[in-house]
Scaffold this active site. Sequence first.
Site, PDB file in Angstrom:
ATOM      1  CB  ILE A 128     -15.542  -1.270  -7.615  1.00 39.37           C
ATOM      2  CG1 ILE A 128     -16.029  -2.717  -7.761  1.00 39.37           C
ATOM      3  CG2 ILE A 128     -14.267  -1.043  -8.397  1.00 39.37           C
ATOM      4  CD1 ILE A 128     -16.521  -3.028  -9.133  1.00 39.37           C
ATOM      5  CB  CYS A 129     -12.409   2.495  -4.608  1.00 33.71           C
ATOM      6  SG  CYS A 129     -11.763   4.159  -4.514  1.00 33.71           S
ATOM      7  CB  ALA A 130     -13.590   2.366 -10.303  1.00 33.87           C
TER       8      ALA A 130
END
Lengths: 477, 152
Positions: free
Chosen positions: B91-93
Amino acid sequence: MCYICREEEHHDQPVEPPVAWVHPCNCTLVAHESCLLSWIQSSQQDASRAPNALKCPQCGTIYELESYNPRTLRFLNKLNSVVSMAGKVVTVAGVSCVIASFGFGVYIILTSYGAYAVQEFLGKDFDLVLTEDPSNWPWHAFINLPLVPVSLIISRTPLFEGFPLVPLFLAWTTSPPVQTTERLMTARWRRAMTSGADTPWGPLINWPPSPLMVTFLYPFVTKLYRRYFRRFQHWVMGTEPSTGTTVRRYVWALNDDRNLQVQVDVNALPAREEGQQQQGRPQGNEEQQEVDPNGEEQEAELPQDPAAVAERTIRVTSASLGRFVGGALLIPKISNWMGAILFRLSKYSPLLRRFLAIRPPRTGAPEVFGKWFDSQPWSQMSVARQLGVGVHMALSVVGGGTKTFAECDPVWWRNSVGLGIFVLAKDCVNLLHLYLTKREIETRRVKSRSFEGVDIKELDLLNPPQNPAALPLPTVA
Amino acid sequence: MAVSSRRLQKELTEIKTAGTPCGITLLKADDFQTWFLSLEVLGESQYKGEVFALMFRFDPQYPISAPAVQFVVDDKYKAPLHPHVYSNGHICASILGGEWSPVLSVIAVCITLQSMLASCKEKKRPPDNDRYVAHAPDNPKKTRFVYHDDEV
């Protein structure tokens, strides 16, 4: 409750030994001092979290730290950041220097080519306009000269069918000839001989027309030429001129392997695809108008294809790109050669000599506008007369060119004429090539061989004869 | 007990007593290294009816260091089709990287990811998905994500 470790301490049940609590910001978050310090420490070490290290995550207030921060430490930190800033500046400066030197090198190449081209085109006599020594060039030379090779190349693409050297000629035809020290000295010696009443411009209507006129007329001449030549071409090749909606696609084939399709002149007609390309290019070398035989084939063999959708796929391989650019850059030299040929020919024909307006090379000192200007009695003339003289001057420059141009041997004129002849000849040769290619395609037949040596049982024959050699060859359909 | 264990114990106790928010359930939390939670986006969204599983991995510096969070990809669960979720579940968060702070918790991360999915307009993979998945490390914390959008 400490928001970091979530340990709770109740007011009436203090923890032994006591731990320090801290409320560092504007919201209700509190934390153990040790927890908060280790949080700040670890986030300052992590590059992705460092910017947020001293901020409260909920309200964004900046935390204030107190520590033993002597002047020495502060000084050293400051020194570190200053030096790294200097380092950044050096990086930027270095990179831009490299790029600038590339650009400068390119500029120098373009300018020197431009000077060479101008000399070739205008003839050796015209070192009035440009001398060998760049320090004598007028200021606009440095802008115009590098544009010369660029505009030569561009003028060969269909995008710019005009020859965009207008600024070049505009500036030069009206500017005074270049002052070298040598010329100034000879002018001084000869001053006694030249009369002061000489006007520094040529007669109003002069032959050949001044360069300014030529540059104005050039686009018209080229348009007319192209239109009539195209009609001629269609007549020779037997095609119908397409009714305007042609989609031209330049297919850049690099190394004959990959095809990048670059769409030029979008005319929103759905393009017929690779099928057209594979329709047998008749010759091995790619030329600009090569598709005409293909076009012929299309129209001859697929009559259901609407003639309105006459597509031309023009293939520019890397070899052809070299030809294109090389040809553009050779234009000055070619025109010089053609001019020389015309000069030789003119020795045999006085009519040609009149047309080319060949004159003996110029011996007198070049006139300068400024001197003449100052010598006129402006203050004594009325406004109307001043206006009249001014207009006469401007028109003369437009029509006849400055006196230097008017009196010089117009090498540039015969070079232009020669170039025109060359272009015409080249187009005719191309057209011949196309025509012959088309004929070649139309007269193609495939040769049949006899059936000797072929196993009879392999063929589907109703009454197999005994001798394979007796089999008739199929007639050509 | 280490700081991380104490804190995770507290979080676990809170989950067990106060329960999880709607759409989030605790699947497995046997130790203080790896937890599994399930995530579902409620209401009208692109992911209506789809159930995902999240894997949380904690290191001894939790909560000072962020947990490694990714969607589980196996025969039962798939990674959701979202512009910030790669096909291997990473996840790119920003809250899992630069914006992590100890004020967040496992549940807070789940809620944030839930709203990230719910606010998605177009179901698609990130533009560099294939390239990333081919060279991705096992632990998403090892990746230097560049956060393109502000709406995470």
